[in-house]
Design a protein around this motif. Structure first.
Motif, short mmCIF file in Angstrom:
data_model
loop_
_atom_site.label_atom_id
_atom_site.label_comp_id
_atom_site.label_asym_id
_atom_site.label_seq_id
_atom_site.Cartn_x
_atom_site.Cartn_y
_atom_site.Cartn_z
N ALA A 7 -9.37 -29.74 -12.39
CA ALA A 7 -8.20 -30.32 -11.23
C ALA A 7 -8.34 -29.52 -10.01
CB ALA A 7 -6.83 -30.41 -11.98
N ALA A 8 -8.10 -30.14 -8.90
CA ALA A 8 -8.14 -29.49 -7.66
C ALA A 8 -6.47 -29.08 -7.35
CB ALA A 8 -8.65 -30.28 -6.69
N PHE A 9 -5.68 -30.10 -7.56
CA PHE A 9 -4.19 -29.73 -7.31
C PHE A 9 -3.50 -30.28 -8.17
CE2 PHE A 9 -5.54 -34.10 -5.60
CZ PHE A 9 -4.27 -34.64 -5.98
N ILE A 39 1.52 -31.92 -13.32
CA ILE A 39 0.76 -33.19 -13.32
C ILE A 39 -0.46 -32.97 -12.42
CG2 ILE A 39 0.76 -35.61 -12.94
CD1 ILE A 39 3.87 -35.48 -13.27
N THR A 40 -1.55 -32.77 -12.83
CA THR A 40 -2.93 -32.37 -12.08
C THR A 40 -3.29 -33.71 -11.76
OG1 THR A 40 -3.96 -32.72 -14.31
CG2 THR A 40 -3.15 -30.38 -13.47
N ALA A 61 -6.36 -23.73 -8.00
CA ALA A 61 -7.18 -22.51 -8.16
C ALA A 61 -7.41 -21.97 -6.61
CB ALA A 61 -8.55 -22.71 -8.67
N PRO A 62 -7.57 -20.75 -6.51
CA PRO A 62 -7.90 -20.15 -5.30
C PRO A 62 -8.99 -20.80 -4.42
CG PRO A 62 -7.73 -18.38 -6.80
CD PRO A 62 -7.48 -19.54 -7.57
N ASN A 63 -9.05 -20.94 -3.28
CA ASN A 63 -10.28 -21.41 -2.20
C ASN A 63 -10.71 -22.81 -2.83
OD1 ASN A 63 -10.05 -18.80 -0.57
ND2 ASN A 63 -10.97 -17.81 -2.40
N THR A 64 -9.56 -23.57 -3.36
CA THR A 64 -9.88 -25.13 -3.54
C THR A 64 -10.32 -25.84 -2.55
OG1 THR A 64 -8.30 -24.75 -5.27
CG2 THR A 64 -9.04 -27.10 -4.99
N LEU A 65 -10.05 -25.53 -1.33
CA LEU A 65 -10.38 -26.52 -0.23
C LEU A 65 -11.18 -25.59 0.72
CD1 LEU A 65 -6.63 -27.92 0.61
CD2 LEU A 65 -8.82 -29.12 -0.25
N ASP A 66 -11.81 -26.38 1.44
CA ASP A 66 -12.59 -25.83 2.81
C ASP A 66 -11.33 -25.28 3.64
OD1 ASP A 66 -13.16 -26.34 5.57
OD2 ASP A 66 -15.21 -26.22 4.68
N PRO A 67 -11.63 -23.87 4.29
CA PRO A 67 -10.44 -23.37 5.13
C PRO A 67 -9.92 -24.03 6.24
CG PRO A 67 -12.17 -22.02 4.80
CD PRO A 67 -12.63 -23.19 4.05
N SER A 68 -10.66 -25.31 6.55
CA SER A 68 -10.28 -26.22 7.76
C SER A 68 -9.37 -27.33 7.34
CB SER A 68 -11.50 -26.55 8.64
OG SER A 68 -12.40 -27.41 7.96
#
Length: 190
Positions: A2-4, A15-16, A52-59
């Protein structure tokens, strides 16, 4: 993985994103009345978090939106890699002076979208402005209430009874419990 996820504080387990319906590559929807509880008005806060840490692109960032019935999506808040979670208060629409009866599936929805961080940062600064406006309304409500108790004035000084502040707070708390939007209902009264 899960991303979020979201968590309705005091009312749900995490709830993922796996439990959301993915509408397209950047949008997900959760049916609150089906997956959380039909009595949506009992949900007072929601937490959006990255799994999780760094799930997304920083932008990029995740935005959380709410929708009730046929209404529009309302922006609530966001999270991103450097701010991985956010707790947001929930205010639900009342119908006919009270809450709507427990609705059917799809009536209350949570939407999550991946958006450019600058766009969500602009929405966040607008939310901060709304909060500042609300704080000003609270201050004006206090000022007008205390001024009604003034026993004398001298320039910029108002003399009031010692219990006036306590009485205002009791009144404010009572009105806020009955209608959390009572200060913002008439935006032009500032």
């Amino acid at each position: 993985m899960a991303a979020f996820g979201v968590l309705f504080v005091g009312n749900s387990y995490p709830i993922t994103s796996n439990h959301f319906t993915q509408v397209d590559p950047t949008h997900w929807v959760l049916d609150v009345c089906t997956l959380v509880k039909p009595q949506y008005w009992e949900l007072k806060e929601v937490c959006l978090f990255l799994a999780a840490p760094n799930t997304l692109d920083p932008s990029l960032a995740l935005g959380l939106y709410l929708k009730s019935g046929a209404g529009d999506w309302v922006y609530m808040g966001c999270c991103h890699n450097t701010h991985p979670s956010e707790v947001m208060p929930l205010q639900w629409p009342a119908q006919h002076g009270g809450y709507a009866v427990p609705p059917g599936p799809g009536f209350i929805q949570v939407g999550v979208s991946i958006e450019p961080l600058p766009e969500l940062a602009a929405k966040e600064s607008s939310r901060v402005g709304d909060r500042l406006g609300y704080a000003k309304r609270v201050g004006m409500d206090l000022y007008h209430f205390l001024a009604s108790f003034a026993t004398q004035t001298s320039g910029d000084t108002i003399v009031i009874p010692t219990k006036a502040l306590d009485r205002w707070y009791e009144r404010f708390e009572r009105k806020f419990r009955l209608d959390p939007d009572f200060l913002t209902r008439n935006q032009d009264k500032l």
